[in-house]
Design an enzyme around this catalytic site. Sequence first.
Site, PDB file in Angstrom:
ATOM      1  N   ASP A 177      -7.325  -1.729  -3.374  1.00 24.36           N
ATOM      2  CA  ASP A 177      -7.024  -1.952  -1.949  1.00 24.36           C
ATOM      3  C   ASP A 177      -8.307  -1.523  -1.227  1.00 24.36           C
ATOM      4  OD1 ASP A 177      -4.437  -2.549  -0.172  1.00 24.36           O
ATOM      5  OD2 ASP A 177      -5.543  -0.984   0.864  1.00 24.36           O
ATOM      6  N   LYS A 223       2.584   2.017  -3.743  1.00 22.35           N
ATOM      7  CA  LYS A 223       1.228   2.121  -3.181  1.00 22.35           C
ATOM      8  C   LYS A 223       0.717   3.517  -3.478  1.00 22.35           C
ATOM      9  CE  LYS A 223      -1.584  -0.429  -0.710  1.00 22.35           C
ATOM     10  NZ  LYS A 223      -1.657  -1.907  -0.635  1.00 22.35           N
TER      11      LYS A 223
END
Length: 455
Positions: A176, A136
Amino acid sequence: MSTAPEAPVDLTPALIQLIDDLGRGPLFKEAATEVAHAIGPMLSDDDPRRQGWRRARVFERLLEPDRTIRFRVEWVDDQGKPQFNRGYRIEHTNILGPYKGGLRFRHTVTEDVLGFLAYEQCFKNALTGLPLGGGKGGSDFDPKGKSEGEVMRFCQSFMTELAKYIGPDEDVPAGDIGVGGREVGYMYGRWLRLTKKPVGVLTGKPIPLGGLAGRTEATGYGCVAFAKAMLEEDGHSMDGAKVAISGSGNVALYAAERTMHRGGRVMSLSDSKGSVFCKEGFTKQQLQELMDLKLKTRDRLSAYSGEGVEYAEGKKPWAMGAYEVALPCATQNEVDETDAAAIADAGAKAVAEGANMPCTAEAKALLAKRSVPLGPGKAANAGGVGMSGFEMAQNSGRVPWSKERAINELETMMATIHQRCVAYGQTDKGVDYELGANRAGFAKLADAMVAAGVG
Ligand code: GLU
């Protein structure tokens, strides 16, 4: 003299102690503790495969990311003033495939936020059954309120640094919160300038840049597929069901669209300032107007007016009458204990998390107590990253996929993820999806880690 066989020791308390001792932030602790509760008892029996996982200290080793990259991102605002933000990429594990996971651009981004997301991503990606590792990244830069030019310059500068660490077989970021097709497109543009390599180094790309048709819709569509499977598992149906949704980004909006496609009624959407409700459910046209408002004009929901649609300033969408399904699709920890009580009072028969970890630990405990099944994000929202896996396949196969093919594969994948959760999550009180998702994801990672040895 014969001795009685040793009683198995439940490892859970020791694993939780270990998590505490790491001294990581509260979100990471919350995510890892949830996994410890699912895995601890599983590691405690004398099954040889699980003994192997235990001996190899797989759970413990997985708590530490392979590496965390932190960098400065400089850019020039519209007034000509130099600005800087902090950028990150956490490469958690590549034991199953290239590091894979989104980039989040939001003022609230910290290493703790990305750390928990990277950890969750490993289990989620394992659940998809695709060869994807977990990672991430992101920045505390917030595209909200920035001009088009500022967003572009930031994305270009972010990629100038990030490009040193990523690659199509190495680490493949995506979007995201705060990072959609626009941002991915600008980052990919800079990647091309820097490397001269038109390859699948990012997913969620705009279609003209090699994006996969259906990727934008995938997380929301997948979440509805998962919720539908949960309902059917218990003998209910999505057809005619009232569905409360929070959020108004890609996940929420496409979950709403798919709910209607499946015959459900969408009762709500929300943003950080308030919620819109409709007692009869939004019409198709109203949903289209709301999608245009959020995706095209990038406005607040308070700017919307439609017949029978109410706006509640500062309110979440959970306490507004009866509904059968709740889809929290906004952000982490958005559903607290009070919200969970409202969801149970509303008569919800399934909660499927479109966002990552939207329910707090207390909210989950309350839903369990009130026997409301909860589909955790790492299963229910895995459609997004799963479809990213298909985008990678499309890019390296060098042949475009049709949208129909992509959505069909997505539906099959979500059904398989649901089955995996059911297989691993059976309890005497029915299916515990959180238990099932954590155990199924962990088993995949653990077998690979044992096979690869240590060191
Ligand atoms: N950000 C999404 C997630 O939380 C998608 C990640 C990806 O496609 O790599 O799973």
